[in-house]
Write a protein that holds these residues in place. Structure first.
Motif, PDB file in Angstrom:
ATOM      1  N   UNK A  78       0.818  -1.213   0.000  1.00  0.00           N
ATOM      2  CA  UNK A  78       0.000   0.000   0.000  1.00  0.00           C
ATOM      3  C   UNK A  78       0.853   1.264   0.000  1.00  0.00           C
ATOM      4  N   UNK A  79       1.945   1.257   0.746  1.00  0.00           N
ATOM      5  CA  UNK A  79       2.716   2.474   1.039  1.00  0.00           C
ATOM      6  C   UNK A  79       3.748   2.805  -0.032  1.00  0.00           C
ATOM      7  N   UNK A  80       3.322   2.861  -1.273  1.00  0.00           N
ATOM      8  CA  UNK A  80       4.212   3.274  -2.355  1.00  0.00           C
ATOM      9  C   UNK A  80       3.842   4.689  -2.771  1.00  0.00           C
ATOM     10  N   UNK A  81       4.777   5.431  -3.321  1.00  0.00           N
ATOM     11  CA  UNK A  81       4.443   6.781  -3.791  1.00  0.00           C
ATOM     12  C   UNK A  81       3.325   6.761  -4.845  1.00  0.00           C
ATOM     13  N   UNK A  82       3.368   5.774  -5.736  1.00  0.00           N
ATOM     14  CA  UNK A  82       2.340   5.689  -6.780  1.00  0.00           C
ATOM     15  C   UNK A  82       0.954   5.496  -6.166  1.00  0.00           C
ATOM     16  N   UNK A  83       0.872   4.620  -5.174  1.00  0.00           N
ATOM     17  CA  UNK A  83      -0.412   4.391  -4.522  1.00  0.00           C
ATOM     18  C   UNK A  83      -0.822   5.597  -3.689  1.00  0.00           C
ATOM     19  N   UNK A  84       0.141   6.309  -3.137  1.00  0.00           N
ATOM     20  CA  UNK A  84      -0.181   7.533  -2.403  1.00  0.00           C
ATOM     21  C   UNK A  84      -0.911   8.522  -3.296  1.00  0.00           C
ATOM     22  N   UNK A  85      -0.378   8.712  -4.504  1.00  0.00           N
ATOM     23  CA  UNK A  85      -1.049   9.620  -5.441  1.00  0.00           C
ATOM     24  C   UNK A  85      -2.425   9.076  -5.812  1.00  0.00           C
ATOM     25  N   UNK A  86      -2.496   7.786  -6.108  1.00  0.00           N
ATOM     26  CA  UNK A  86      -3.750   7.140  -6.489  1.00  0.00           C
ATOM     27  C   UNK A  86      -4.814   7.346  -5.411  1.00  0.00           C
ATOM     28  N   UNK A  87      -4.453   7.100  -4.155  1.00  0.00           N
ATOM     29  CA  UNK A  87      -5.406   7.248  -3.053  1.00  0.00           C
ATOM     30  C   UNK A  87      -5.855   8.702  -2.901  1.00  0.00           C
TER      31      UNK A  87
END
Length: 186
Positions: A78-87
Protein backbone atom coordinates in the motif's frame (compact mmCIF):
# COMPACT_ATOMS: atom_id res chain seq x y z
CA UNK A 1 2.60 -18.00 -9.50
CA UNK A 2 2.49 -17.24 -5.76
CA UNK A 3 0.95 -13.84 -6.55
CA UNK A 4 -1.80 -15.48 -8.60
CA UNK A 5 -2.57 -17.88 -5.73
CA UNK A 6 -2.80 -14.96 -3.32
CA UNK A 7 -5.13 -13.09 -5.64
CA UNK A 8 -7.38 -16.14 -5.94
CA UNK A 9 -7.45 -16.49 -2.17
CA UNK A 10 -8.13 -12.77 -1.73
CA UNK A 11 -10.86 -12.54 -4.39
CA UNK A 12 -13.71 -13.59 -2.08
CA UNK A 13 -12.43 -11.20 0.53
CA UNK A 14 -12.31 -8.36 -1.98
CA UNK A 15 -15.88 -9.08 -3.03
CA UNK A 16 -17.07 -9.12 0.57
CA UNK A 17 -17.64 -5.36 0.50
CA UNK A 18 -17.75 -3.09 3.51
CA UNK A 19 -18.72 -5.64 6.17
CA UNK A 20 -16.00 -6.05 8.78
CA UNK A 21 -16.12 -9.84 8.41
CA UNK A 22 -18.73 -12.44 7.57
CA UNK A 23 -19.45 -15.62 9.49
CA UNK A 24 -18.02 -17.64 6.59
CA UNK A 25 -14.76 -15.67 6.74
CA UNK A 26 -14.55 -16.21 10.48
CA UNK A 27 -15.02 -19.94 10.06
CA UNK A 28 -12.56 -20.15 7.10
CA UNK A 29 -9.74 -18.77 9.23
CA UNK A 30 -7.60 -17.32 6.44
CA UNK A 31 -6.18 -14.72 8.80
CA UNK A 32 -2.84 -14.12 7.10
CA UNK A 33 -4.64 -13.57 3.78
CA UNK A 34 -7.23 -11.31 5.39
CA UNK A 35 -4.47 -9.26 7.04
CA UNK A 36 -2.67 -9.02 3.70
CA UNK A 37 -5.82 -7.72 2.03
CA UNK A 38 -6.61 -5.24 4.81
CA UNK A 39 -3.02 -3.95 4.82
CA UNK A 40 -3.01 -3.58 1.03
CA UNK A 41 -6.20 -1.50 1.36
CA UNK A 42 -4.50 0.78 3.91
CA UNK A 43 -6.68 -0.28 6.82
CA UNK A 44 -5.27 0.29 10.30
CA UNK A 45 -4.22 -2.42 12.74
CA UNK A 46 -7.15 -1.65 15.03
CA UNK A 47 -9.34 -3.44 12.49
CA UNK A 48 -8.17 -6.81 13.85
CA UNK A 49 -9.98 -6.03 17.12
CA UNK A 50 -13.24 -5.34 15.26
CA UNK A 51 -12.78 -8.58 13.33
CA UNK A 52 -12.05 -10.54 16.52
CA UNK A 53 -15.11 -9.09 18.21
CA UNK A 54 -17.36 -10.01 15.28
CA UNK A 55 -15.89 -13.52 14.96
CA UNK A 56 -16.40 -14.06 18.68
CA UNK A 57 -20.13 -13.50 18.07
CA UNK A 58 -19.95 -16.37 15.55
CA UNK A 59 -18.04 -18.59 17.94
CA UNK A 60 -14.77 -18.35 15.97
CA UNK A 61 -11.34 -17.28 17.12
CA UNK A 62 -9.04 -14.94 15.16
CA UNK A 63 -5.35 -15.71 14.77
CA UNK A 64 -4.33 -12.09 15.26
CA UNK A 65 -0.62 -12.91 14.89
CA UNK A 66 -1.21 -14.33 11.40
CA UNK A 67 -3.44 -11.36 10.56
CA UNK A 68 -0.74 -8.91 11.72
CA UNK A 69 1.96 -10.68 9.66
CA UNK A 70 -0.25 -10.45 6.57
CA UNK A 71 -1.21 -6.87 7.39
CA UNK A 72 2.43 -5.84 7.61
CA UNK A 73 3.13 -7.28 4.16
CA UNK A 74 -0.03 -5.69 2.74
CA UNK A 75 0.94 -2.30 4.14
CA UNK A 76 4.24 -2.53 2.28
CA UNK A 77 2.25 -2.93 -0.94
CA UNK A 78 0.00 0.00 0.00
CA UNK A 79 2.72 2.47 1.04
CA UNK A 80 4.21 3.27 -2.35
CA UNK A 81 4.44 6.78 -3.79
CA UNK A 82 2.34 5.69 -6.78
CA UNK A 83 -0.41 4.39 -4.52
CA UNK A 84 -0.18 7.53 -2.40
CA UNK A 85 -1.05 9.62 -5.44
CA UNK A 86 -3.75 7.14 -6.49
CA UNK A 87 -5.41 7.25 -3.05
CA UNK A 88 -5.26 11.04 -2.84
CA UNK A 89 -6.44 11.55 -6.43
CA UNK A 90 -9.57 9.59 -5.62
CA UNK A 91 -10.17 11.51 -2.41
CA UNK A 92 -9.72 8.40 -0.27
CA UNK A 93 -9.00 8.87 3.40
CA UNK A 94 -5.68 7.76 4.82
CA UNK A 95 -5.52 5.82 8.11
CA UNK A 96 -1.85 6.55 8.84
CA UNK A 97 -0.58 3.02 8.26
CA UNK A 98 2.69 3.91 6.52
CA UNK A 99 5.85 4.14 8.62
CA UNK A 100 9.55 4.61 8.03
CA UNK A 101 11.09 6.13 4.89
CA UNK A 102 8.21 5.06 2.65
CA UNK A 103 5.77 7.07 4.75
CA UNK A 104 7.29 10.39 3.67
CA UNK A 105 7.26 9.49 -0.01
CA UNK A 106 3.72 8.13 0.27
CA UNK A 107 2.52 11.32 1.98
CA UNK A 108 4.13 13.66 -0.56
CA UNK A 109 2.30 11.89 -3.37
CA UNK A 110 -0.90 11.48 -1.35
CA UNK A 111 -1.03 15.23 -0.74
CA UNK A 112 -0.32 15.94 -4.40
CA UNK A 113 -3.11 13.57 -5.45
CA UNK A 114 -5.47 15.03 -2.88
CA UNK A 115 -4.74 18.56 -4.14
CA UNK A 116 -5.57 17.42 -7.67
CA UNK A 117 -8.76 15.78 -6.39
CA UNK A 118 -9.81 18.97 -4.61
CA UNK A 119 -9.10 21.04 -7.72
CA UNK A 120 -11.23 18.64 -9.76
CA UNK A 121 -14.05 18.95 -7.23
CA UNK A 122 -13.83 22.74 -7.42
CA UNK A 123 -13.84 22.63 -11.22
CA UNK A 124 -16.94 20.42 -11.20
CA UNK A 125 -18.67 22.69 -8.69
CA UNK A 126 -17.97 25.75 -10.85
CA UNK A 127 -19.04 23.94 -14.03
CA UNK A 128 -22.29 22.85 -12.39
CA UNK A 129 -22.98 26.39 -11.19
CA UNK A 130 -22.21 27.66 -14.73
CA UNK A 131 -24.78 25.24 -16.17
CA UNK A 132 -27.36 26.23 -13.54
CA UNK A 133 -26.91 29.93 -14.31
CA UNK A 134 -27.21 29.34 -18.05
CA UNK A 135 -30.53 27.53 -17.48
CA UNK A 136 -31.76 30.30 -15.20
CA UNK A 137 -30.67 32.94 -17.71
CA UNK A 138 -32.63 31.14 -20.43
CA UNK A 139 -35.73 31.13 -18.17
CA UNK A 140 -35.31 34.82 -17.33
CA UNK A 141 -34.99 35.71 -21.02
CA UNK A 142 -38.16 33.74 -21.79
CA UNK A 143 -40.00 35.46 -18.93
CA UNK A 144 -38.71 38.84 -20.10
CA UNK A 145 -40.06 38.21 -23.59
CA UNK A 146 -43.47 37.39 -22.10
CA UNK A 147 -43.53 40.20 -19.50
CA UNK A 148 -46.33 42.65 -20.09
CA UNK A 149 -45.75 45.30 -17.42
CA UNK A 150 -42.85 47.65 -16.86
CA UNK A 151 -42.19 46.61 -13.24
CA UNK A 152 -41.80 42.91 -14.20
CA UNK A 153 -39.50 43.88 -17.07
CA UNK A 154 -37.33 45.98 -14.75
CA UNK A 155 -37.01 43.17 -12.19
CA UNK A 156 -36.23 40.59 -14.88
CA UNK A 157 -33.68 42.87 -16.57
CA UNK A 158 -31.98 43.41 -13.22
CA UNK A 159 -31.90 39.63 -12.62
CA UNK A 160 -30.58 39.04 -16.14
CA UNK A 161 -27.75 41.54 -15.54
CA UNK A 162 -26.83 39.86 -12.26
CA UNK A 163 -26.82 36.43 -13.92
CA UNK A 164 -24.68 37.67 -16.80
CA UNK A 165 -22.15 39.12 -14.34
CA UNK A 166 -21.99 35.87 -12.39
CA UNK A 167 -21.69 33.88 -15.63
CA UNK A 168 -18.83 36.09 -16.76
CA UNK A 169 -17.05 35.61 -13.43
CA UNK A 170 -17.53 31.83 -13.65
CA UNK A 171 -16.17 31.84 -17.21
CA UNK A 172 -12.99 33.50 -15.92
CA UNK A 173 -12.69 31.04 -13.02
CA UNK A 174 -13.20 28.04 -15.31
CA UNK A 175 -10.73 29.45 -17.81
CA UNK A 176 -8.13 29.60 -15.03
CA UNK A 177 -8.21 25.79 -14.78
CA UNK A 178 -7.08 25.56 -18.40
CA UNK A 179 -4.10 27.80 -17.67
CA UNK A 180 -3.15 25.63 -14.72
CA UNK A 181 -2.90 22.65 -17.07
CA UNK A 182 -5.45 20.45 -15.33
CA UNK A 183 -7.01 17.61 -17.24
CA UNK A 184 -10.00 16.52 -15.21
CA UNK A 185 -11.36 13.96 -17.59
CA UNK A 186 -8.85 11.14 -17.17
Amino acid sequence: MATVKRLLILLPLLLAGCAVVSEEECQAGLWYERGLQDGARGRGQSLVYEIAQRCQEYGARVDSEAWLRGHEEGVEQFCTPENGYYQGRRGNSYEGVCTGPTADLFMVEYRRGLADFQMQQEFRRLAQRHDDIERELYAVNAALAAADDEESRRILQFRRSALRRELSLLDMQLHRFGFLGFDFFY
